[in-house]
Design an enzyme around this catalytic site. Structure first.
Site, PDB file in Angstrom:
ATOM      1  N   LYS A 124       0.907  -1.229   0.013  1.00 51.21           N
ATOM      2  CA  LYS A 124      -0.005   0.058   0.068  1.00 51.21           C
ATOM      3  C   LYS A 124       0.783   1.243   0.177  1.00 51.21           C
ATOM      4  CE  LYS A 124      -4.400   0.757   0.310  1.00 51.21           C
ATOM      5  NZ  LYS A 124      -5.528  -0.568  -0.067  1.00 51.21           N
ATOM      6  N   GLY A 236     -20.184   6.699   3.536  1.00 50.14           N
ATOM      7  CA  GLY A 236     -19.424   7.006   2.589  1.00 50.14           C
ATOM      8  C   GLY A 236     -19.933   6.904   1.192  1.00 50.14           C
ATOM      9  N   GLY A 238     -18.171   7.478  -1.902  1.00 50.93           N
ATOM     10  CA  GLY A 238     -17.113   7.784  -3.064  1.00 50.93           C
ATOM     11  C   GLY A 238     -17.152   6.496  -3.859  1.00 50.93           C
ATOM     12  N   ASN A 239     -16.393   6.070  -4.623  1.00 48.31           N
ATOM     13  CA  ASN A 239     -16.157   5.054  -5.709  1.00 48.31           C
ATOM     14  C   ASN A 239     -17.020   3.814  -5.070  1.00 48.31           C
ATOM     15  OD1 ASN A 239     -15.194   2.132  -6.564  1.00 48.31           O
ATOM     16  ND2 ASN A 239     -14.716   3.829  -8.302  1.00 48.31           N
ATOM     17  N   GLY A 241     -18.946   3.296  -2.027  1.00 50.64           N
ATOM     18  CA  GLY A 241     -20.107   3.485  -1.412  1.00 50.64           C
ATOM     19  C   GLY A 241     -21.111   3.779  -2.343  1.00 50.64           C
TER      20      GLY A 241
END
Ligand code: GLU
Length: 434
Positions: A124, A236, A238-239, A241
């Site tokens: 990461k 959330g 974003g992408n 959610g």
């Protein structure tokens, strides 16, 4: 026997330990690993070898901002494991990024890839920055500087980055460009989650949401319930959610609440995620969506609903709110959204937690398919990608259920036991144990 003792000796009791400390993502990840290790007769050397990341790189980047000022930024790339293949995992841009967070997220990637039986380890990366306050030009410069700073440790057979929070297909294209310029040729397999016209995979943009939905379908079968009419709360948008919200809506669920970093909305009669997405495209937030009442994260977590989907950052379901959860299923779209202490409480409450390393693995599964396509220079149709992903995720779900039954543990513990066991077996087969 001696081996097991060794593993147990190092098992730290999580509850008092965590109460003393602020939330520390790598401590959480380590305790989850240690918990799994107590169930496996791990060779002590393997145990020590998997407990810490193989490599942690910190870099400092300087760019000139649009206003002419020079600014420096700190970034990281952590490779937790390359035992089963190249490190694999996203890069996030966030003001709250830290080395501890990257270490935890990298370890979670190792276990996620092992649960799905993908030929990868885990990694990461992050850059500490506030992407919402930066221009496209500044983000491009920062991404290219970051790529140059980590270029020696990434590559299609070493470590393959992908999108994560506040990075996307465009960010991956910039990484591919900076890396390719250094190599002297375009190498699409160095990153996944690229734009389709730069050899990204069809189906990658929605992949994490699609994978979550496949896991939810299997979880519903396991609990013998129907998804239709179920009330869903999504933390959330974003992408991850937004894509799972659209899929559960299409499956006949009612989305009753959604929050994002600016606030949240609630309507018992239902929120249309397609309309909401249009608003987010215009205003940047879910706040003030017509026909809804304002709602904050804590109220969303304790809302009476059937399915709770944390799809934001780590540690949001914790010892302070887990007791108030009313959902029957928690589907972890985010990485590390539930703390160990919350897990204990949810276990008592018999909430089925579909853990991150299984539930949100659709993203990395399609990343794997993208990498395979890039290496072969041969491409799959969207339907092929979908079918291959579905097959892998379904198999992983039932593998985890079988492990859960075998050891009498939770789904999360089972996912860890399966993952740690697989990596340990690979390490044993390599014969490197000293
Ligand atoms: N960032 C995503 C995750 O946390 C995707 C990683 C990848 O595709 O390598 O799973």
């Amino acid at each position: 026997m001696a081996k097991k003792e060794e593993a147990k000796v190092r098992y730290i009791s999580p509850l008092p330990e965590l109460r003393e400390k602020e939330y520390d993502p790598f401590l959480e990840a380590t305790l989850q690993f240690e918990r799994a290790a107590t169930f496996l007769d791990l060779d002590p050397w393997i145990y020590q070898r998997l407990k810490y990341p193989e490599r942690e790189l910190t870099v400092h980047l300087a760019i000139t901002l649009d206003n002419g000022r020079a600014e420096s930024f700190t970034g990281f790339r952590v490779q937790h494991s390359t035992v089963r293949g190249p490190a694999k995992g996203g890069i996030r841009f966030s003001p709250n990024a830290s080395l501890s967070e990257c270490k935890a997220l990298a370890a979670w990637m190792t276990w996620k890839c092992a649960v799905l039986d993908l030929p990868f380890g885990g990694g990461k990366g992050a850059v500490i920055c506030d992407p919402l306050k930066m221009s496209e030009n500044e983000l491009k410069k920062l991404t290219k500087e970051y790529t140059l700073a980590i270029k020696d440790i990434i590559g299609p057979f070493k470590d393959i980055p992908a999108p994560d929070m506040f990075t996307n297909a465009q960010t991956m294209a910039w990484i591919a460009d900076a890396y390719g310029q250094g190599q002297g040729y375009v190498e699409p397999a160095v990153v996944t989650g690229k734009p389709v016209h730069l050899w990204g995979s069809l189906g990658r943009a929605m992949a994490t949401g699609t994978g979550l939905f496949f896991v939810l379908e299997e979880a519903a079968k396991y609990l013998d319930i129907h998804l239709e009419g179920k009330k869903v709360a999504v933390l959330g948008f974003g992408n991850v959610g937004s894509s799972i919200a659209k899929l559960v809506h299409q499956a006949g669920c009612t989305i009753i609440a959604v929050t994002d970093i600016f606030g949240g909305i609630h309507n018992e009669k239902g929120i249309d995620p397609f309309e909401l997405e249009k608003q987010v495209g215009q205003t940047g937030s879910v706040v003030n969506f017509p026909g809804t009442e304002p709602m904050d994260n804590e109220s969303l977590i304790s809302l009476p609903c059937d399915i709770l989907i944390p799809a934001a950052v780590e540690g949001q379901i914790n010892r302070d709110n887990a007791d108030r959860v009313k959902a029957r299923i928690i589907l972890e779209g985010a990485n590390g959204p539930t703390t160990l202490e919350a897990d204990e409480i949810l276990k008592e409450k018999k909430v089925l937690v579909a853990p991150d390393i299984l539930a949100n693995a659709g993203g990395v599964t399609v990343s794997y398919l993208e990498w395979v396509q890039n290496l072969q220079r041969y491409f799959f149709t969207e339907e092929e990608v979908r079918e291959k992903t579905k097959k892998k995720i379904k198999k992983a779900f039932w593998d985890v259920v079988a492990t859960m039954d075998k050891y009498g543990v939770t789904l999360r513990e089972a996912a860890y036991i399966l993952a740690v066991g697989r990596v340990a077996e690979s390490l044993t087969a390599l014969g490197r144990a000293a």
